[in-house]
Design an enzyme around this catalytic site. Structure first.
Site, PDB file in Angstrom:
ATOM      1  N   ASP A   5       0.856  -1.187   0.000  1.00 25.94           N
ATOM      2  CA  ASP A   5       0.000   0.000   0.000  1.00 25.94           C
ATOM      3  C   ASP A   5       0.894   1.240   0.000  1.00 25.94           C
ATOM      4  O   ASP A   5       1.599   1.511   0.977  1.00 25.94           O
ATOM      5  CB  ASP A   5      -0.875  -0.044   1.270  1.00 25.94           C
ATOM      6  CG  ASP A   5      -1.888   1.091   1.332  1.00 25.94           C
ATOM      7  OD1 ASP A   5      -1.654   2.137   0.693  1.00 25.94           O
ATOM      8  OD2 ASP A   5      -2.905   0.925   2.040  1.00 25.94           O
ATOM      9  N   HIS A   6       0.844   1.983  -1.104  1.00 26.79           N
ATOM     10  CA  HIS A   6       1.783   3.098  -1.267  1.00 26.79           C
ATOM     11  C   HIS A   6       1.495   4.246  -0.299  1.00 26.79           C
ATOM     12  O   HIS A   6       2.285   5.182  -0.178  1.00 26.79           O
ATOM     13  CB  HIS A   6       1.736   3.604  -2.716  1.00 26.79           C
ATOM     14  CG  HIS A   6       3.050   4.141  -3.196  1.00 26.79           C
ATOM     15  ND1 HIS A   6       3.986   4.695  -2.353  1.00 26.79           N
ATOM     16  CD2 HIS A   6       3.588   4.214  -4.437  1.00 26.79           C
ATOM     17  CE1 HIS A   6       5.032   5.085  -3.056  1.00 26.79           C
ATOM     18  NE2 HIS A   6       4.824   4.810  -4.317  1.00 26.79           N
TER      19      HIS A   6
END
Ligand code: CAO
Length: 541
Positions: free
Chosen positions: A513-514
């Site tokens: 998850d950036h």
């Protein structure tokens, strides 16, 4: 009791207007002044209120109909009511700069400013609403008689104004010379007030053109309009916003433009669901969902192209599908692919299993996945942002290590969780995994056995493939996808002169998850994982 006709009243210069909304239906009890229909010309929208209190017996119009003064709107059964009489005037100040005054607002001596819709510096059009005022009977918007730039705003919320009060000073634009004429031509755009009057034999509703609307209670009961101006209702209609589902933040819970915009943003962000969306939710999950602004899911009659068979989706598929879809849409995923050299680890695993098959041994089959869980554990400890979750504007770093693994079952995908994997050895993890995977296939997993995961592993190694992009299992922030290992020629520069060596390589695909993890950390996580899988002694360092 009398059955009366309600007709479209004098609507100013508009010859014919289109009905865009029916606000009542047969059987509804309406109050005098309650809006019955909304009509729209190319210049303005207005509501036609009822001149009587009573029960709607029959609607004589539908959406899309064109109506003019005298058109029959509906039949109403009345016991006693009031007739509306309307007057209107327009402020026609000229010159530049010009004072914009409150025009004749009918029988109201003094009204309160409840909303100021413009500020100094705004460029405004003729007929654009400047302020909203409210009496005890009605609220109405005061439009500008001139186009131009607002130089001064002379009123604030709470002020009392009356006919002739100065609202604003406008520096008339080039178009302002025509403004008085334009304002006069569109007289319905000017402020209008309505007052009750005795009931005549035939009821004729008087329009509250363009800007004025009957007063509505904030908590509008069913069948009545929410407390919002025609401008806001028009905006809501254009955006498809169900005004009845909004809480107004304006005076007396009046719905403002900011409320409508906030609602739209909230729906777009997925934080709010309209009632219609909520009602459709099960279908959306099954059909792949719908998104505002995107084309609807294609409806195809597949049997036109060949024989087909239809089967209902399993409950698990529906649930996991809806979860996967949400996660895919809401989490900004990135996937890093890498390879780990597991030649020595696989040799160790095979020899361990051989030993375990001997008479008297525990007989537990050690799986590659158990080693992967253990290796991920070490990586999670080294990179805590992978063992985290987003909670509002905070990141929760977990100090426990529960690892989920995707299990393929006849009914669909399930993710049992190995709890406290850091406190368990390879044998125990292998054994628990076998038991949980069997339970999953038999449909016997309890919710507790599927909850609390910190990080997931999806292994397709027993099946095949090279790499894939696993979907993060929210609220986790990363997932490791593993595919089938294969013997590959790997360049060994340390050999005499360098040479290709046959090595067993395991393809890894790490989705992250950036919002929480960045690319460098993900590359380091994979590299560290590769180091451990290459030589488990790294865990001890
Ligand atoms: N490379 C090569 N071979 C592998 C391997 C890999 N990465 N991983 C497992 N294998 C081998 C095993 O060694 C085993 O071989 P042997 O029988 O000769 O020992 C064989 O493949 C079968 O393994 P398995 O898949 O039954 O067992 P597992 O421990 O690897 O996995 C489980 C267990 C529950 C994860 C697995 O059965 C499963 O359901 N996998 C699918 C997961 C899935 O659907 N993921 C996708 C999610 S997104 O839709």
């Amino acid at each position: 009791m009398a059955l009366l006709e309600v007709k479209v009243p004098d609507i100013g210069d508009f010859k014919e207007v289109e009905i865009i909304e029916l606000l009542v239906k047969p059987g509804d009890t309406v109050k005098a002044e309650q809006s019955l229909i909304t009509v729209e010309s190319d210049k303005a929208s207005m509501e036609i209120p009822s001149s009587h209190a009573g029960v709607v017996k029959e609607l004589k119009v539908k959406v899309g109909d064109k109506v003019a003064e005298g058109s029959l709107v509906l039949m109403i059964e009345v016991e006693g009511s009031g007739l509306l009489a309307a007057t209107r005037t327009a402020s026609e100040a000229g010159g530049a700069p010009v004072d914009v005054l409150v025009p004749d607002i009918g029988d109201f001596d003094e009204v309160t400013v409840i909303e100021v819709m413009v500020k100094v510096g705004d460029t405004i059009q003729v007929e654009q609403s400047l302020i909203t005022v409210e009496s005890d009977k009605a609220s109405m918007e005061i439009p500008s008689s001139h186009a131009g730039a607002v130089i001064e705003v002379k009123v604030k919320v709470g002020d009392k104004v009356r006919k002739g009060s100065l609202v604003a000073v406008v520096q008339a634009s080039g178009a302002s010379a025509a403004a008085p004429a334009a304002a006069a031509a569109s007289a319905p755009g000017a402020a209008v007030a309505s007052v009750p009057a005795p009931v005549p034999a035939t009821a004729v509703a008087k329009a509250l053109p363009t800007a004025a609307l009957p007063a509505h209670e904030p908590s509008a009961p069913k069948g009545m309009l929410p407390h919002a101006s025609p401008k806001i209702r028009k905006l809501a209609r254009e955006l498809g916003v169900p005004l009845g589902e909004l809480n107004g933040s304006g005076p007396k819970a009046r719905i403002t433009q900011a409320d409508v915009q906030g609602f739209v943003k909230s729906v777009m962000a997925g934080a709010t669901q309209t009632r219609a969306q909520a009602a459709k939710a099960p279908d959306a999950a099954a059909s792949g969902g719908t998104f505002p602004g995107l084309l609807a899911w294609p409806k195809v009659d597949f049997s036109k192209f060949g024989p087909v068979e239809r089967k209902g989706m399993s409950r698990i598929k529906k649930i996991s599908g809806a979860n996967l879809h949400r996660n895919w849409v809401l989490i900004p995923h990135v996937t890093n692919h890498d390879d780990a050299d597991i030649t020595d680890l696989e040799a160790f695993r095979v020899s361990t299993n051989k030993e375990n098959e001997r008479p008297g041994a525990a007989g537990i089959k050690v799986t590659m996945l158990a080693f992967l869980i253990k290796a991920c554990m070490a990586a999670l400890k080294k990179f805590p942002e992978f063992n985290a979750s987003i909670d509002g504007d905070q990141i929760v770093f977990k100090q426990y290590f529960h690892i989920g693994f995707a299990a393929d079952t006849p009914n669909g995908l399930m993710v049992p969780v190995i709890k406290d994997a850091d406190k368990k050895g390879i044998f125990q993890i292998s054994q628990e995994m076998g038991e949980l995977a069997k339970k999953a296939r038999d449909g016997k997993l309890s919710p507790a056995e599927m909850s609390g995961g910190c990080f997931s592993i999806s292994s397709l190694g027993g099946i095949g493939g090279r790499y894939f992009t696993p979907i993060i299992n929210a609220p986790e922030v990363a997932i490791l996808g593993v595919c089938k290992s294969s013997m590959e020629p790997v360049w060994d520069a340390n050999l005499n002169g360098g040479a290709f060596q046959p090595r067993l390589m395991l393809p890894l695909s790490l989705s992250w998850d950036h919002r929480v993890i960045d690319g460098a950390a993900a590359a380091r996580f994979n590299a560290y994982l590769g180091q451990i899988l290459g030589d488990f002694r790294h865990v001890l360092l």
